[in-house]
Scaffold this motif. Structure first.
Motif, PDB file in Angstrom:
ATOM      1  N   GLN A 110       0.799  -1.228   0.000  1.00 42.68           N
ATOM      2  CA  GLN A 110       0.000   0.000   0.000  1.00 42.68           C
ATOM      3  C   GLN A 110       0.833   1.279   0.000  1.00 42.68           C
ATOM      4  N   HIS A 169       1.452  -9.186   5.076  1.00 42.77           N
ATOM      5  CA  HIS A 169       0.272  -8.349   4.866  1.00 42.77           C
ATOM      6  C   HIS A 169      -0.222  -8.591   3.438  1.00 42.77           C
ATOM      7  N   ASN A 195      -1.311 -10.729   9.037  1.00 39.68           N
ATOM      8  CA  ASN A 195      -2.275  -9.640   9.143  1.00 39.68           C
ATOM      9  C   ASN A 195      -3.639 -10.082   8.629  1.00 39.68           C
ATOM     10  N   ASN A 221      -7.104  -5.206  14.888  1.00 39.33           N
ATOM     11  CA  ASN A 221      -7.427  -4.188  13.889  1.00 39.33           C
ATOM     12  C   ASN A 221      -8.913  -3.896  14.044  1.00 39.33           C
ATOM     13  N   TYR A 249     -12.110  -1.438  13.175  1.00 37.40           N
ATOM     14  CA  TYR A 249     -12.708  -0.354  12.391  1.00 37.40           C
ATOM     15  C   TYR A 249     -14.166  -0.110  12.752  1.00 37.40           C
ATOM     16  N   TRP A 279     -19.087   2.279   6.571  1.00 38.43           N
ATOM     17  CA  TRP A 279     -18.562   1.590   7.762  1.00 38.43           C
ATOM     18  C   TRP A 279     -19.136   2.271   9.000  1.00 38.43           C
ATOM     19  N   TRP A 308      -4.405   3.593  11.670  1.00 39.90           N
ATOM     20  CA  TRP A 308      -4.293   3.316  10.244  1.00 39.90           C
ATOM     21  C   TRP A 308      -4.702   4.591   9.561  1.00 39.90           C
ATOM     22  N   SER A 350      -5.719   2.192  -0.795  1.00 40.41           N
ATOM     23  CA  SER A 350      -6.710   1.318  -0.166  1.00 40.41           C
ATOM     24  C   SER A 350      -6.994   0.217  -1.178  1.00 40.41           C
ATOM     25  N   ASN A 369     -10.251   0.394  -2.909  1.00 40.95           N
ATOM     26  CA  ASN A 369     -10.934   1.697  -2.952  1.00 40.95           C
ATOM     27  C   ASN A 369     -10.080   2.828  -3.507  1.00 40.95           C
ATOM     28  N   LYS A 372      -9.807   7.170  -0.830  1.00 40.93           N
ATOM     29  CA  LYS A 372     -10.197   6.837   0.548  1.00 40.93           C
ATOM     30  C   LYS A 372      -8.948   7.003   1.411  1.00 40.93           C
ATOM     31  N   TYR A 423      -6.595   7.791   4.827  1.00 41.98           N
ATOM     32  CA  TYR A 423      -6.548   7.460   6.251  1.00 41.98           C
ATOM     33  C   TYR A 423      -5.450   8.199   7.018  1.00 41.98           C
TER      34      TYR A 423
HETATM   35  C1  BGP Z   1      -7.482  -3.520   6.939  1.00 44.11           C
HETATM   36  C2  BGP Z   1      -6.159  -3.791   6.291  1.00 44.11           C
HETATM   37  C3  BGP Z   1      -5.409  -2.581   5.892  1.00 44.11           C
HETATM   38  C4  BGP Z   1      -6.257  -1.424   5.391  1.00 44.11           C
HETATM   39  C5  BGP Z   1      -7.493  -1.232   6.233  1.00 44.11           C
HETATM   40  C6  BGP Z   1      -8.485  -0.249   5.672  1.00 44.11           C
HETATM   41  O1  BGP Z   1      -8.360  -4.552   6.664  1.00 44.11           O
HETATM   42  O2  BGP Z   1      -5.325  -4.562   7.143  1.00 44.11           O
HETATM   43  O3  BGP Z   1      -4.405  -2.964   4.994  1.00 44.11           O
HETATM   44  O4  BGP Z   1      -6.428  -1.397   4.066  1.00 44.11           O
HETATM   45  O5  BGP Z   1      -8.170  -2.425   6.472  1.00 44.11           O
HETATM   46  O6  BGP Z   1      -9.298  -0.868   4.745  1.00 44.11           O
HETATM   47  P1  BGP Z   1      -9.682  -0.244   3.368  1.00 44.11           P
HETATM   48  O7  BGP Z   1      -8.378   0.062   2.718  1.00 44.11           O
HETATM   49  O8  BGP Z   1     -10.455  -1.298   2.665  1.00 44.11           O
HETATM   50  O9  BGP Z   1     -10.495   0.944   3.655  1.00 44.11           O
END
Ligand code: BGP
Length: 478
Positions: free
Chosen positions: A23, A124, A169, A299, A301, A352, A425, A432, A435, A439, A441
């Motif tokens: 990434q 990863h 990961n 992790n 979210y 989300w 993150w 992403s 995405n 997107k 972060y």
């Molecule tokens: C997790 C991953 C990351 C990162 C994050 C955000 O699942 O470990 O690598 O990408 O999500 O997700 P996204 O990029 O789909 O918004």
């Protein structure tokens, strides 16, 4: 419970931030790097947003010094990054590429020189394409030996430099998106193969942890798991049961194996009845049991809200990868659970759920079931950001998100949970997976668009300065 006052963050709390090789690095073909499954997968039309790739990504490979300097200025205590297997062993099981190792030597030394703790992720998602072609990657038991050899090289090289190691990961994500939804490599829709590959990944995870113990590495190792605690839509007993099911299928199915070396019964029996249970060979369960991690990487979210799903109900839904709010659709497992909208929380533009309390719940559930220290290895908000003419980025929505989540961590610490650190993150903006680059972060804005790399210039967002203060005051000022 509501606390009158909150415990302070521990003195050695790791205020960190994270990334992953594919990434951020770019330099996809440089210095002898081999092709990974992601280098290949992104070439399939329609798989990623606007066909975006990590060929250049945010060019961290060439700009790591600048990136680390920004971290140092911010006062960051820990930086989590992943090593690309195909830089170290380009074909996965052959010659070691010294040039690839040199990049990580330099990155780690740069971090250490600035007092930043490296948190190294072994995997990863970017297995060498050569191993995918040779024996089907995670579907062959040969990967256990090859992954362990690769990990061994890193353990020996960075022992005494790296103290925190992440094994796999989000095994749950790369396996489910890779083998159930064909949304990740290897682009397969086959549940039988999915459960088999997952079992082999469990064995590979255990094998590297065992190797870590044999080498008596001076540090700690654990997997990073994508855990979204489940809520039942309401108190209807069938919805409560659906929530229990979701925890078993989407969380215990992995974390119980990591910690107890056992598959949860409810899921196992369901898979056996369906003819989907993985083949267990002699010695497998003993290996799984022998490799308890030192910590659980979390992790976090969002939470998941579920309800009863009849036997002829919903299966695969639709992910929102466009950033058009409301474009995702419910998904589920017929007869087991299906996702529902939570009326109490807001959502991001990618649908989300925004739920800081869910982080406290995640920490408490992991603590009470597994009784391990927890390192938050990812948490953050994917959002559109706007670069102003004067080079500023006013991401107050991200500050608000992170502030509430950090507070939830502090509440969990006050509840008694042992939290080692908190990695947001992500550090810089990055690709992403599905995405694109829109997107975002990061604390650090990277000026590039989906298909236009521009100059990849870095700019500090408002959240950069906010986190700087949080670190300076060890979480006293949020
Ligand atoms: C997790 C991953 C990351 C990162 C994050 C955000 O699942 O470990 O690598 O990408 O999500 O997700 P996204 O990029 O789909 O918004």
């Amino acid at each position: 419970m509501d606390h009158q006052t909150l415990d302070a963050f521990p003195d050695n709390f790791l205020w960190g931030s994270a990334s992953a090789a594919y990434q951020v690095e770019g330099a996809a073909k440089e210095d002898g790097k081999g092709e990974s499954v992601w280098d290949r997968f992104v070439q399939i039309p329609g798989k990623t947003y606007k066909g975006t790739t990590g060929d250049v990504a945010v060019d961290h490979y060439h700009r790591y010094k600048e990136d680390v300097a920004l971290m140092a200025e911010q006062g960051l205590k820990a930086y989590r990054f992943s090593v690309a297997w195909s830089r170290i062993i380009p074909d996965g099981d052959g010659e070691v590429n010294e040039k690839g190792l040199e990049f990580y030597d330099k990155l780690i030394d740069e971090l250490l020189a600035h007092g930043i703790e490296p948190v190294l992720t072994l995997y990863h998602w970017d297995i060498p394409q050569a191993l995918q072609d040779k024996y089907g990657g995670w579907e062959s038991r040969q990967v256990i030996e090859d992954f362990t050899r690769y990990a061994d090289i890193l353990f020996q090289r960075y022992n005494n430099k790296v103290k925190y190691w992440v094994s796999l990961n989000e095994q749950n994500i790369f396996i489910m998106l890779g083998y159930r939804m064909a949304a990740h490599p290897p682009n397969v829709v086959d549940e039988k193969r999915m459960y088999q590959a997952n079992h082999i990944a469990n064995l590979a995870n255990a094998s590297v942890i065992r190797r870590f113990r044999e080498l008596d590495i001076n540090g700690q190792i654990g997997p990073s798991f994508a855990y979204g605690p489940t809520y039942a839509l309401d108190s209807h007993p069938l919805n409560q049961l659906a929530a229990e099911n979701n925890e078993a299928f989407n969380a215990h199915w992995w974390m119980d194996v990591y910690v107890f070396g056992e598959y949860p019964k409810v899921v196992w029996k369901y898979l056996e009845r369906k003819g989907l249970a993985p083949a267990i060979e002699e010695g497998d369960m003993a290996l799984l049991k022998s490799a308890k991690p030192d910590f659980m990487g979390l992790n976090y979210y969002q939470t998941a809200t579920v309800e009863h799903n009849p036997i002829d109900g919903v299966s695969s839904g639709k992910m929102n990868t466009s950033g058009k709010k409301g474009s995702s659709e419910a998904s589920g497992l017929p007869g087991v659970f299906k996702t529902a909208d939570n009326p109490y929380v807001e959502q991001t533009d990618w649908d989300w759920d925004i739920d800081p309390v869910g982080l406290r719940i995640a920490l408490r559930r992991i603590d009470s079931r597994y009784n391990l220290p927890i390192m938050i290895t990812e948490n953050g908000l994917g959002a559109y950001d706007k670069l102003e003419e004067d080079g500023s980025i006013h991401d107050d929505y991200r500050i608000d998100f992170l502030r509430k989540h950090v507070k939830a961590v502090q509440e969990a610490i006050t509840d008694g949970v042992n939290v080692l650190g908190y990695c947001t993150w992500s550090y810089t903006d990055l690709l992403s997976w599905l995405n694109g680059y829109q997107k975002r972060y990061g604390f650090v804005y990277v000026d590039r668009e989906e298909l236009d790399e521009k100059e990849l210039k870095r700019y500090k967002k408002d959240s950069y300065f906010w986190y700087k203060k949080v670190i300076e005051t060890n979480g006293k000022e949020l």
